[in-house]
Design an enzyme around this catalytic site. Structure first.
Site, PDB file in Angstrom:
ATOM      1  N   ASN A  12      14.084  10.366 -17.994  1.00 13.32           N
ATOM      2  CA  ASN A  12      14.431  10.326 -16.567  1.00 13.32           C
ATOM      3  C   ASN A  12      15.895   9.892 -16.468  1.00 13.32           C
ATOM      4  OD1 ASN A  12      14.711   9.846 -13.843  1.00 13.32           O
ATOM      5  ND2 ASN A  12      13.348   8.065 -13.796  1.00 13.32           N
ATOM      6  N   TRP A  13      16.759  10.836 -16.152  1.00  8.74           N
ATOM      7  CA  TRP A  13      18.198  10.520 -16.120  1.00  8.74           C
ATOM      8  C   TRP A  13      18.585   9.782 -14.849  1.00  8.74           C
ATOM      9  CZ3 TRP A  13      20.725  15.778 -18.099  1.00  8.74           C
ATOM     10  CH2 TRP A  13      20.273  16.003 -19.400  1.00  8.74           C
ATOM     11  N   LYS A  14      17.666   9.686 -13.920  1.00 10.87           N
ATOM     12  CA  LYS A  14      17.923   9.015 -12.632  1.00 10.87           C
ATOM     13  C   LYS A  14      19.206   9.574 -12.007  1.00 10.87           C
ATOM     14  CE  LYS A  14      15.627   4.951 -14.450  1.00 10.87           C
ATOM     15  NZ  LYS A  14      15.192   3.606 -14.166  1.00 10.87           N
ATOM     16  N   HIS A  97       7.765   7.382  -8.405  1.00 12.40           N
ATOM     17  CA  HIS A  97       8.467   6.431  -9.278  1.00 12.40           C
ATOM     18  C   HIS A  97       8.674   5.126  -8.518  1.00 12.40           C
ATOM     19  CE1 HIS A  97      11.647   4.587 -11.647  1.00 12.40           C
ATOM     20  NE2 HIS A  97      11.280   5.374 -12.644  1.00 12.40           N
ATOM     21  N   GLU A  99      11.076   3.170  -8.248  1.00  8.83           N
ATOM     22  CA  GLU A  99      12.337   3.047  -7.495  1.00  8.83           C
ATOM     23  C   GLU A  99      12.207   3.742  -6.148  1.00  8.83           C
ATOM     24  OE1 GLU A  99      14.939   4.494 -10.586  1.00  8.83           O
ATOM     25  OE2 GLU A  99      14.589   2.657 -11.708  1.00  8.83           O
ATOM     26  N   GLU A 169       4.025   2.305 -15.593  1.00  6.33           N
ATOM     27  CA  GLU A 169       5.338   1.668 -15.685  1.00  6.33           C
ATOM     28  C   GLU A 169       5.330   0.361 -14.903  1.00  6.33           C
ATOM     29  OE1 GLU A 169       8.651   4.679 -16.438  1.00  6.33           O
ATOM     30  OE2 GLU A 169       8.276   4.725 -14.308  1.00  6.33           O
ATOM     31  N   GLY A 175      14.102  -0.984 -16.700  1.00  6.04           N
ATOM     32  CA  GLY A 175      15.532  -1.290 -16.703  1.00  6.04           C
ATOM     33  C   GLY A 175      15.862  -2.749 -16.952  1.00  6.04           C
ATOM     34  N   SER A 216      11.646  -0.021 -20.329  1.00  7.43           N
ATOM     35  CA  SER A 216      12.452  -0.577 -21.426  1.00  7.43           C
ATOM     36  C   SER A 216      11.983  -0.092 -22.806  1.00  7.43           C
ATOM     37  CB  SER A 216      12.480  -2.109 -21.355  1.00  7.43           C
ATOM     38  OG  SER A 216      13.092  -2.517 -20.144  1.00  7.43           O
ATOM     39  N   GLY A 237      13.869   5.802 -19.299  1.00 11.04           N
ATOM     40  CA  GLY A 237      14.996   5.821 -18.368  1.00 11.04           C
ATOM     41  C   GLY A 237      16.304   5.677 -19.124  1.00 11.04           C
ATOM     42  N   GLY A 238      16.843   4.457 -19.163  1.00 11.96           N
ATOM     43  CA  GLY A 238      18.171   4.196 -19.742  1.00 11.96           C
ATOM     44  C   GLY A 238      18.387   4.843 -21.106  1.00 11.96           C
TER      45      GLY A 238
END
Ligand code: PEP
Length: 254
Positions: A12-14, A97, A99, A169, A175, A216, A237-238
């Site tokens: 997920n490149w957000k 998600h 977020e 998640e 994150g 993470s 993610g990251g």
């Protein structure tokens, strides 16, 4: 015999990477990701890069996903992107998600409508669920995740459910560098989510649905999650923005 669920790792490149950078990232990922055909590999770039990334991944076995979709198919919904627009461009779509739940007012009900829109448009929804830190500390994590899964799948025909994926998640792990323990993730996947799926769809169907862990995930902890019997891959993610690290996570799932 254990059910065969193909491992799945989703990046997920957000809201990162311009269209030019997204193509560059795709070019960097391509040669390393093609080494792991036993894992289904998906990247989810921002909407504005979907076409370019999808074009670059044509004729490869790396799939593309969107980060969201709206539940109506067309109309006066300024700023939204619908299933029919995404269908043909990508195979997967993230839904609910944390977020989006925390910053954009998404609820179990809007997640349900999005899951239905995805299925109606031949997209595979990746339904994201997970408790906040407050909910965990209050001892209601199981209740929250049970409700999120059950409500999002309300009214969905069991025949149309196969392509769905659930991503567990925990919000406090996203994150933050503080992943859940692999045993806790497995307990939530196998002890909570799969039984909810089984009660709605029957045990056979539930056994076929992939449940991912996200929060993470890194090259160094991925293998300990993927060795859990009910964790079928990861939502990253990251680390998905760093080609070598993402590839190492995929390799841990292979
Ligand atoms: C996510 O956003 O879905 C996620 C898991 O992020 P991170 O890997 O950065 O924790």
């Amino acid at each position: 015999m254990a059910p065969l669920r193909t491992p799945l790792v989703v990046g997920n490149w957000k809201m990162n990477a311009s269209p030019t950078e997204a193509v560059r990232l795709t070019e960097a990922l391509l040669p390393i990701l093609t080494r792991f055909p036993s894992v289904e590999r998906v990247v989810c770039p921002p909407f504005v890069s979907l076409t370019d990334v999808a074009r670059r991944l044509e004729r490869t076995d790396i799939l593309v996903g969107a980060q969201d979709l709206f539940w109506e198919d067309s109309g006066a919904w300024t700023g939204e992107v619908s299933g029919p627009m995404l269908r043909g461009l990508c195979r997967y779509v993230l839904v609910g998600h944390s977020e989006r739940r925390a910053q954009f007012g998404e609820t179990d009900e809007t997640a349900r409508k999005r899951v239905q829109a995805a299925l109606r448009n031949e997209l595979r929804p990746i339904l994201c669920v997970g408790e906040t830190l407050d909910e965990r500390e209050a001892g209601v994590a199981v209740e929250v995740v049970t409700r999120q899964v059950a409500r999002a799948l309300e009214g969905i025909e069991s025949g149309s459910i196969n392509p769905i994926v659930i991503a567990y998640e925990p919000v406090w792990a996203i994150g933050t560098g503080r992943a859940a323990s692999p045993a806790d993730a497995n307990e939530m996947a196998g002890g909570v989510i799969r039984p909810v799926l089984a009660s709605k769809l029957g045990a056979d169907k539930a056994a076929q649905i992939r449940i991912l862990y996200g929060g993470s995930l890194t090259a160094s902890n991925a293998a300990s999650f993927f060795s859990q019997v009910d964790v079928d891959g990861g939502l990253v993610g990251g680390a998905s923005l760093r080609p070598d690290e993402f590839a190492a996570i995929v390799s841990a799932a292979a």
